[in-house]
Enzyme design. Structure first.
Site, short mmCIF file in Angstrom:
data_model
loop_
_atom_site.label_atom_id
_atom_site.label_comp_id
_atom_site.label_asym_id
_atom_site.label_seq_id
_atom_site.Cartn_x
_atom_site.Cartn_y
_atom_site.Cartn_z
N GLY A 413 -56.31 111.27 10.69
CA GLY A 413 -55.51 110.49 11.63
C GLY A 413 -54.04 110.91 11.56
O GLY A 413 -53.71 112.08 11.32
N SER A 414 -53.15 109.96 11.72
CA SER A 414 -51.73 110.24 11.84
C SER A 414 -51.09 110.79 10.57
O SER A 414 -49.95 111.28 10.61
CB SER A 414 -50.99 108.99 12.28
OG SER A 414 -51.43 108.59 13.57
N SER A 415 -51.77 110.71 9.43
CA SER A 415 -51.21 111.30 8.21
C SER A 415 -51.10 112.81 8.34
O SER A 415 -50.40 113.46 7.55
CB SER A 415 -52.08 110.94 7.00
OG SER A 415 -53.38 111.50 7.10
#
Length: 675
Positions: A413-415
């Protein structure tokens, strides 16, 4: 012509008579068959070659028993017999024909070698076995006399122990309590006593009845029923009060952190028959335990102890006459890890009913401080003896306690967004100050995408630049950035981060990948990859390693776990991006935590500034799938003299707040261990 054929036939017959029948005139064939049976430890066949006088001196039953008891006792696993057949066979004054031979046998105490001579007599009455062996006890070992015994004494080496950075034990040589019953002491109400024992041990009473009814059981024998941990004081106290119960302190491998480090340490168990068959040449014996998983298996060669043994001859009174072979025991070598048991425990305790993984590392040195996979299992159960029901419950548990999550890969995801940002800045395809003019909650490149849109959680009034895109975790911004970078650049640059390659690490890890074949097929796939979705899968340890680059001027530091083998500060990937890019991203990640609008603001501490990135990875079959779940991530490091980098990932955080469910837990770790 007929005379010519007759002459040839007579010539062939003469050859056969002279040479082909020689085997019947010497014991070579008989001894070779005896040797073949000997090397196979086929004692019954060996006995058939004994002479009538030898068979009178020892019965078949006693012959088989003698070889079986001696060879099993000294753990013979390989026998090699090399006869020295003479060119011509001659009889001695007693009418016997001799064959010298050499024996080498591999035993638990080392190789036994000796030379001896076999004596055969010609048995003309038995055409099927014209030569028979004049056997005596010395054919087992030349110095052995009729009333002598071959004995073995063992001395046990200590398996190497696994310790953390502070010297605390993760895998220790300690003790367990063996629970047994002495039948004659069960008393008048034996059935009730057995029922009480079964209830306390949580086993079926039939298990006890079966153990006590074995043919070898004598009234005064200790019959082991189960094992318990020394910490199980309540049950041990209750058992000790029951007539007939005896407790024995028994050496065993113990794992003090139990579930908290189970997937890291793994466990040992007694060596199996198949394993022993493969490993007997490496010094293993039937009494050994062997690493079955985790570090116990990875460092088996280093941890393994070599037991000592002495094989010797005694007279009938038990007096030692001669040592045949002796091997001194050797202790295994300890493993000293970089793990901090306190951080390991604190991270695991946060998961409680949740599933997920956590990694803690010193971002400057690469020392791995914690590797957590939750839920875990108690490795002590494998040492104590795991029932079939318990094993099945572990295998069938929907929370998968046997799955090593820090070894696996997950959608980040956004990591993943800081990686996309670094690539964009490095390739010059991203201006950090430019406004991408994004509006609304969904976006698509053009109508060729059909019904597919990239979505974001919230719009914001600030300009859509890099800082705000990280603070608000804007999927559309990073989708556009990935498209600007282009497929080839994106793939080539992710490889420089080590993505697509197996991370060199003591503990084997699944490789992070952009897709199964590390390619991107179309613009939708590229756009989704830019914000850590699509087919991107990241290993938690590798992702933490990549994040070290943001506090090391664009250099990725190699993680290490074995304190003796690791090199602090070793650069794994050099100059992946510049110091200026590193500073830009680190400053923006600091705002992710310190800005009240930032997705990581829940970890903000005025006296302990953190830089970090959240991530909520959607796990679903399609964009319209509403039945899928979400995994929540938060990765953070302290920015003032960085010494702790923490990643936590929780599965199934949908309807729990996504990544916001994770943030307070990471904050708690910094509060405890980064003062």
């Amino acid at each position: 012509m007929r005379k010519k054929y007759l002459f040839i036939g007579l010539f062939i017959f003469a050859i056969l008579f002279t040479f082909g029948c020689t085997s019947g005139n010497n014991p070579k064939d008989s001894f070779q068959k005896y040797v073949d049976a000997w090397e196979k430890q086929d004692y019954k066949t060996m006995y058939t070659f004994l002479s009538p006088s030898s068979k009178k001196s020892i019965s078949e039953k006693d012959f088989i028993a003698k070889y079986t008891n001696i060879y099993n006792g000294i753990e013979v696993n390989k026998i090699s017999v090399a006869p020295d057949y003479p060119k011509s066979f001659k009889k001695d004054s007693d009418g016997n024909t001799s064959i010298p031979f050499k024996v080498t046998m591999s035993t638990v105490a080392g190789n036994i070698k000796f030379n001896d001579t076999a004596y055969f007599s010609n048995n003309t009455k038995d055409s099927s076995n014209p030569w028979s062996l004049n056997w005596n006890i010395k054919m087992i070992y030349p110095d052995l006399n009729t009333d002598d015994k071959i004995r073995i004494d063992k001395t046990f080496g200590k398996r190497g122990e696994i310790k953390d950075a502070n010297g605390s034990y993760l895998a220790q040589n300690s003790y367990i309590e063996s629970v047994g019953i002495v039948p004659e002491k069960l008393g008048a109400d034996a059935e009730n006593s057995k029922k009480q024992i079964a209830d306390i041990l949580k086993i079926d009473k039939g298990v006890i009845d079966k153990a006590l009814s074995a043919s070898y059981v004598l009234p005064d024998m200790f019959i082991q029923i189960d094992n318990l941990s020394m910490d199980d004081t309540d049950r041990l106290s209750s058992l000790a009060k029951i007539p007939g119960v005896m407790l024995k302190k028994t050496p065993a491998r113990v794992y003090p952190l139990k579930e908290k480090a189970a997937l890291l340490t793994g466990y040992v168990q007694p060596i199996s028959a198949d394993e022993l068959k493969k490993l007997s040449s490496q010094g293993y014996s039937k009494d050994d335990s062997i690493g079955k998983s985790g570090l116990e298996k990875i460092y088996e060669k280093q941890l393994k102890a070599t037991d000592g043994a002495e094989i010797y001859i005694t007279d009938k009174e038990g007096k030692k006459l001669k040592t045949i072979v002796k091997k001194t025991e050797q202790n295994g070598k300890d493993i000293n890890l970089t793990i901090d048991s306190n951080i390991q425990s604190a991270l695991y305790d946060q998961y409680k009913v949740d599933s997920g993984t956590a990694v803690a590392m010193n971002p400057k040195t690469g020392a791995v401080l914690a590797l957590v996979s939750a839920p875990g299992y108690d490795p002590n159960d494998f040492v104590l003896g795991m029932s079939k029901d318990k094993w099945n419950s572990l295998q069938n548990d929907p929370n998968k306690p046997l799955l090593n999550r820090f070894q696996a890969t997950f959608a980040p995801g956004s990591s993943f967004k800081p990686i996309t940002a670094a690539i964009g800045l490095k390739t010059g395809k991203l201006d950090p100050n430019a406004d991408k003019n994004i509006s609304g909650l969904k976006w698509q490149k053009d109508s060729s995408w059909g019904n597919y849109y990239v979505t974001r959680d919230a719009a914001y009034n600030s300009p859509a630049n890099l800082l705000n895109a990280l603070v608000y975790s804007d999927n559309i911004y990073f989708a556009k950035t990935a498209l600007d970078i282009g497929k080839d650049n994106f793939i080539n640059e992710t490889k420089k981060f080590g993505i697509g390659k197996t991370l060199p690490f003591e503990y084997g890890l699944d490789a992070s990948k952009i897709s199964p074949d590390n390619s991107i097929k179309d613009d939708i796939g590229l756009a989704d990859s830019g914000y850590g979705q699509g087919q991107v899968l990241m290993n938690p340890v590798q992702l933490v390693s990549i994040y070290t680059s943001f506090v090391n001027n664009g250099n990725i530091i190699a993680p290490y776990l074995n304190a003796a083998k690791g090199t602090p500060g070793k650069i794994l990937e050099s100059n992946v991006f510049s110091q200026d890019i590193s500073n830009t991203i680190l400053n923006d990640l600091t705002q992710v935590v310190s800005n009240p609008a930032g997705t990581g603001y829940g970890a903000y501490m005025p006296n302990l500034p953190l830089a970090g990135k959240t991530g909520t990875a959607e796990i679903k079959k399609s964009q319209t799938d509403t039945t899928g779940t979400e995994n929540g991530w938060f990765i953070a490091t302290n920015t003032n003299n960085p010494k702790l980098l923490v990643l936590e990932m929780y599965e199934n955080v949908k309807n729990k707040g996504g990544s916001h469910y994770v943030v307070p837990n990471v904050k708690s770790i910094f509060e405890q261990f980064c003062k």
